[in-house]
Design a protein around this motif. Structure first.
Motif, PDB file in Angstrom:
ATOM      1  N   GLY A 131       0.782  -1.223   0.000  1.00 49.86           N
ATOM      2  CA  GLY A 131       0.000   0.000   0.000  1.00 49.86           C
ATOM      3  C   GLY A 131       0.809   1.266   0.000  1.00 49.86           C
ATOM      4  O   GLY A 131       0.279   2.335  -0.286  1.00 49.86           O
ATOM      5  N   GLY A 132       2.088   1.192   0.337  1.00 44.00           N
ATOM      6  CA  GLY A 132       2.919   2.373   0.323  1.00 44.00           C
ATOM      7  C   GLY A 132       2.614   3.359   1.433  1.00 44.00           C
ATOM      8  O   GLY A 132       2.724   4.574   1.254  1.00 44.00           O
ATOM      9  N   LYS A 133       2.211   2.880   2.589  1.00 46.18           N
ATOM     10  CA  LYS A 133       1.960   3.755   3.729  1.00 46.18           C
ATOM     11  C   LYS A 133       3.226   4.526   4.084  1.00 46.18           C
ATOM     12  O   LYS A 133       4.331   4.006   4.023  1.00 46.18           O
ATOM     13  CB  LYS A 133       1.498   2.909   4.912  1.00 46.18           C
ATOM     14  N   ALA A 134       3.073   5.780   4.449  1.00 45.52           N
ATOM     15  CA  ALA A 134       4.219   6.623   4.772  1.00 45.52           C
ATOM     16  C   ALA A 134       4.940   6.091   6.008  1.00 45.52           C
ATOM     17  O   ALA A 134       4.316   5.592   6.953  1.00 45.52           O
ATOM     18  CB  ALA A 134       3.770   8.060   4.997  1.00 45.52           C
ATOM     19  N   ARG A 135       6.262   6.186   5.969  1.00 43.69           N
ATOM     20  CA  ARG A 135       7.100   5.793   7.098  1.00 43.69           C
ATOM     21  C   ARG A 135       7.869   7.015   7.598  1.00 43.69           C
ATOM     22  O   ARG A 135       8.332   7.823   6.794  1.00 43.69           O
ATOM     23  CB  ARG A 135       8.120   4.714   6.706  1.00 43.69           C
ATOM     24  N   THR A 136       8.019   7.141   8.907  1.00 42.51           N
ATOM     25  CA  THR A 136       8.811   8.220   9.496  1.00 42.51           C
ATOM     26  C   THR A 136      10.119   7.647  10.011  1.00 42.51           C
ATOM     27  O   THR A 136      10.114   6.717  10.828  1.00 42.51           O
ATOM     28  CB  THR A 136       8.055   8.916  10.637  1.00 42.51           C
ATOM     29  N   ILE A 137      11.225   8.190   9.519  1.00 37.86           N
ATOM     30  CA  ILE A 137      12.544   7.658   9.843  1.00 37.86           C
ATOM     31  C   ILE A 137      13.362   8.726  10.561  1.00 37.86           C
ATOM     32  O   ILE A 137      13.548   9.835  10.051  1.00 37.86           O
ATOM     33  CB  ILE A 137      13.269   7.187   8.568  1.00 37.86           C
ATOM     34  N   LYS A 138      13.853   8.389  11.746  1.00 45.50           N
ATOM     35  CA  LYS A 138      14.670   9.310  12.527  1.00 45.50           C
ATOM     36  C   LYS A 138      16.117   9.277  12.037  1.00 45.50           C
ATOM     37  O   LYS A 138      16.608   8.236  11.604  1.00 45.50           O
ATOM     38  CB  LYS A 138      14.624   8.931  14.006  1.00 45.50           C
ATOM     39  N   HIS A 139      16.774  10.415  12.120  1.00 43.92           N
ATOM     40  CA  HIS A 139      18.181  10.490  11.729  1.00 43.92           C
ATOM     41  C   HIS A 139      18.853  11.628  12.490  1.00 43.92           C
ATOM     42  O   HIS A 139      18.238  12.237  13.397  1.00 43.92           O
ATOM     43  CB  HIS A 139      18.319  10.674  10.211  1.00 43.92           C
ATOM     44  N   LYS A 140      20.077  11.922  12.158  1.00 44.13           N
ATOM     45  CA  LYS A 140      20.892  12.885  12.907  1.00 44.13           C
ATOM     46  C   LYS A 140      20.247  14.258  12.981  1.00 44.13           C
ATOM     47  O   LYS A 140      20.373  14.961  13.993  1.00 44.13           O
ATOM     48  CB  LYS A 140      22.280  12.987  12.265  1.00 44.13           C
ATOM     49  N   TYR A 141      19.551  14.667  11.949  1.00 48.93           N
ATOM     50  CA  TYR A 141      19.013  16.020  11.890  1.00 48.93           C
ATOM     51  C   TYR A 141      17.501  16.085  12.081  1.00 48.93           C
ATOM     52  O   TYR A 141      16.863  17.063  11.704  1.00 48.93           O
ATOM     53  CB  TYR A 141      19.410  16.674  10.556  1.00 48.93           C
ATOM     54  N   GLY A 142      16.931  15.043  12.680  1.00 49.63           N
ATOM     55  CA  GLY A 142      15.504  15.053  12.957  1.00 49.63           C
ATOM     56  C   GLY A 142      14.827  13.802  12.443  1.00 49.63           C
ATOM     57  O   GLY A 142      15.251  12.686  12.746  1.00 49.63           O
ATOM     58  N   SER A 143      13.787  13.969  11.671  1.00 51.23           N
ATOM     59  CA  SER A 143      13.081  12.813  11.104  1.00 51.23           C
ATOM     60  C   SER A 143      12.524  13.204   9.748  1.00 51.23           C
ATOM     61  O   SER A 143      12.284  14.373   9.450  1.00 51.23           O
ATOM     62  CB  SER A 143      11.946  12.346  12.024  1.00 51.23           C
ATOM     63  N   THR A 144      12.339  12.176   8.917  1.00 47.02           N
ATOM     64  CA  THR A 144      11.852  12.387   7.558  1.00 47.02           C
ATOM     65  C   THR A 144      10.728  11.415   7.265  1.00 47.02           C
ATOM     66  O   THR A 144      10.839  10.221   7.573  1.00 47.02           O
ATOM     67  CB  THR A 144      12.985  12.192   6.530  1.00 47.02           C
ATOM     68  N   GLU A 145       9.668  11.908   6.669  1.00 47.28           N
ATOM     69  CA  GLU A 145       8.563  11.043   6.258  1.00 47.28           C
ATOM     70  C   GLU A 145       8.773  10.638   4.804  1.00 47.28           C
ATOM     71  O   GLU A 145       8.996  11.484   3.940  1.00 47.28           O
ATOM     72  CB  GLU A 145       7.230  11.756   6.413  1.00 47.28           C
ATOM     73  N   VAL A 146       8.713   9.348   4.573  1.00 45.41           N
ATOM     74  CA  VAL A 146       8.873   8.818   3.213  1.00 45.41           C
ATOM     75  C   VAL A 146       7.552   8.211   2.783  1.00 45.41           C
ATOM     76  O   VAL A 146       7.117   7.198   3.325  1.00 45.41           O
ATOM     77  CB  VAL A 146       9.991   7.751   3.155  1.00 45.41           C
ATOM     78  N   PRO A 147       6.873   8.813   1.806  1.00 45.73           N
ATOM     79  CA  PRO A 147       5.590   8.273   1.345  1.00 45.73           C
ATOM     80  C   PRO A 147       5.768   7.235   0.254  1.00 45.73           C
ATOM     81  O   PRO A 147       6.794   7.198  -0.438  1.00 45.73           O
ATOM     82  CB  PRO A 147       4.895   9.518   0.777  1.00 45.73           C
ATOM     83  N   GLY A 148       4.783   6.383   0.100  1.00 45.97           N
ATOM     84  CA  GLY A 148       4.758   5.446  -1.019  1.00 45.97           C
ATOM     85  C   GLY A 148       5.956   4.531  -1.077  1.00 45.97           C
ATOM     86  O   GLY A 148       6.599   4.228  -0.077  1.00 45.97           O
ATOM     87  N   THR A 149       6.275   4.088  -2.266  1.00 46.44           N
ATOM     88  CA  THR A 149       7.406   3.190  -2.490  1.00 46.44           C
ATOM     89  C   THR A 149       8.355   3.866  -3.478  1.00 46.44           C
ATOM     90  O   THR A 149       8.082   3.900  -4.680  1.00 46.44           O
ATOM     91  CB  THR A 149       6.933   1.840  -3.051  1.00 46.44           C
ATOM     92  N   PRO A 150       9.469   4.424  -2.997  1.00 49.20           N
ATOM     93  CA  PRO A 150      10.389   5.155  -3.877  1.00 49.20           C
ATOM     94  C   PRO A 150      10.962   4.260  -4.971  1.00 49.20           C
ATOM     95  O   PRO A 150      11.232   3.077  -4.754  1.00 49.20           O
ATOM     96  CB  PRO A 150      11.493   5.628  -2.926  1.00 49.20           C
ATOM     97  N   THR A 151      11.139   4.852  -6.142  1.00 44.90           N
ATOM     98  CA  THR A 151      11.725   4.115  -7.264  1.00 44.90           C
ATOM     99  C   THR A 151      12.922   4.835  -7.877  1.00 44.90           C
ATOM    100  O   THR A 151      13.747   4.198  -8.527  1.00 44.90           O
ATOM    101  CB  THR A 151      10.681   3.882  -8.371  1.00 44.90           C
ATOM    102  N   ARG A 152      13.023   6.156  -7.675  1.00 40.87           N
ATOM    103  CA  ARG A 152      14.141   6.921  -8.215  1.00 40.87           C
ATOM    104  C   ARG A 152      15.003   7.383  -7.032  1.00 40.87           C
ATOM    105  O   ARG A 152      14.791   8.460  -6.465  1.00 40.87           O
ATOM    106  CB  ARG A 152      13.664   8.100  -9.062  1.00 40.87           C
ATOM    107  N   VAL A 153      15.936   6.532  -6.669  1.00 39.93           N
ATOM    108  CA  VAL A 153      16.713   6.714  -5.440  1.00 39.93           C
ATOM    109  C   VAL A 153      18.112   7.214  -5.766  1.00 39.93           C
ATOM    110  O   VAL A 153      18.777   6.686  -6.674  1.00 39.93           O
ATOM    111  CB  VAL A 153      16.806   5.389  -4.654  1.00 39.93           C
TER     112      VAL A 153
END
Length: 351
Positions: free
Chosen positions: A44-66
């Motif tokens: 379904g590509g539910k958004a994921r929130t990923i923590k890192h050194k400078y805060g957190s980033t929400e990644v929606p869907g399923t990335p294909t151009r990385v």
């Protein structure tokens, strides 16, 4: 040791400063989320929130151009079934900045565009129309992160680790979560950890012995306590030599330059030396190095910069670790066999 099954799972139809900083950072730790805030959400590509050194980033869907702006994430992306469109060169200067194991995983997909290692080219990255930028195994500054975030969702360094310092298991977990294939990432981690379990069982003599990774970079000696390559030795059962341990006084146990007067700190039952620059200028060619017991007793393995074994050990990734195990295990066993009369000969034959 048969690493074929693991490879099948991953198969798909200031340079000097980077060498010093990422010559092998962070012990292999327990597999974990490494700051990733979600697992697979299915297709379904539910958004994921990923923590890192400078805060957190929400990644929606399923990335294909990385695009990968760290030093080794291309291996993880490819292992997890995605062909990156942009890859940052570390060392090796292979087409697409892909070493052989990564080129094999790329299959028939087009080579990614190569980003320079010295300085990020934001215009070049933006032109790739990326939907995800990965800098997990990197030294991104906050300003660089903020600029990249204006282009696409960006994952900076893993929290709780030095720059270039996340364990390979954590990198796998973060990249897997970002790509929405966390379960596949976890499976690959377990597969590789099983290879290390089998190696320790096959070589119980590694337990209690000491091993150290060093490098010669333009004739200067460096030693490493943390990172994929030192962790490679630790996960095989080796301990860091006591004298070398005392070199690492910083809280993040960053790489340490070792002066000629202190080269005895490199003494170990097994000493691996990556050689960057002309071999005749390497520390291994210096008389003081040749006086080390490890050198006189044939317990040193030198790894030229462009050799596949040096690349595989340095990358320490989902794709390169099985390659490194295949290549290194017989050599390390030869160095650690306790017989000073045969170590060098056995290592030569194993190579």
């Amino acid at each position: 040791m048969d690493t074929t099954a693991v490879r099948q799972r991953t198969a798909r139809p200031g340079r000097r400063g980077f060498l010093i900083g990422a010559g092998g950072l962070t012990l292999l730790g327990a597999a974990g989320c490494g700051g990733a805030g979600s697992t697979d959400s299915g297709g379904g590509g539910k958004a994921r929130t990923i923590k890192h050194k400078y805060g957190s980033t929400e990644v929606p869907g399923t990335p294909t151009r990385v695009v990968t702006v760290g030093l080794t994430e291309q291996d993880y992306v490819l292992a997890l079934g995605v062909a990156p469109v942009g890859v940052r060169e570390w060392f090796g200067e292979h087409p697409g900045a892909l070493w052989p194991w990564a080129r094999e995983a790329l299959g028939d997909d087009p080579l990614p565009e190569v980003l320079p290692v010295e300085e990020l080219n934001f215009e070049q990255i933006a032109s790739l129309e990326t939907d995800l930028i990965l800098g997990v195994n990197s030294g991104l500054t906050k300003k660089e992160y903020e600029t990249l975030s204006e282009i696409a969702p960006t994952i900076a360094q893993a929290p709780g680790h030095a720059d270039f310092g996340a364990p390979w298991q954590d990198i796998a977990a973060i990249v897997g979560t970002a790509l929405n294939v966390r379960k596949k990432a976890d499976t690959l981690v377990r597969d590789i950890e099983k290879l290390f379990d089998d190696a320790r069982a096959e070589h119980p003599e590694f337990g209690g012995a000491t091993a150290l990774l060093a490098s010669s970079i333009t004739g200067e000696a460096w030693a490493y306590a943390e990172g994929p390559a030192p962790g490679f030795l630790t996960q095989l059962g080796f301990d860091l030599p006591e004298k070398a341990e005392k070199l690492f006084t910083g809280k993040d146990r960053a790489p340490v330059q070792v002066s000629t007067e202190r080269l005895d700190a490199l003494e170990a039952d097994v000493l691996l030396v990556g050689v960057y620059g002309p071999e005749n200028e390497s520390i291994t060619s210096k008389p003081v190095f040749k006086e080390l017991d490890a050198s006189k007793e044939g317990r040193v393995l030198t790894m030229p910069e462009m050799s596949e074994v040096n690349g595989a050990l340095s990358f320490g990734s989902l794709l390169s670790l099985p390659v490194a195990l295949d290549a290194m295990l017989p050599r390390i066993a030869a160095l650690a066999d306790g017989d000073p009369d045969t170590k060098a000969d056995k290592a030569d034959k194993a190579a």
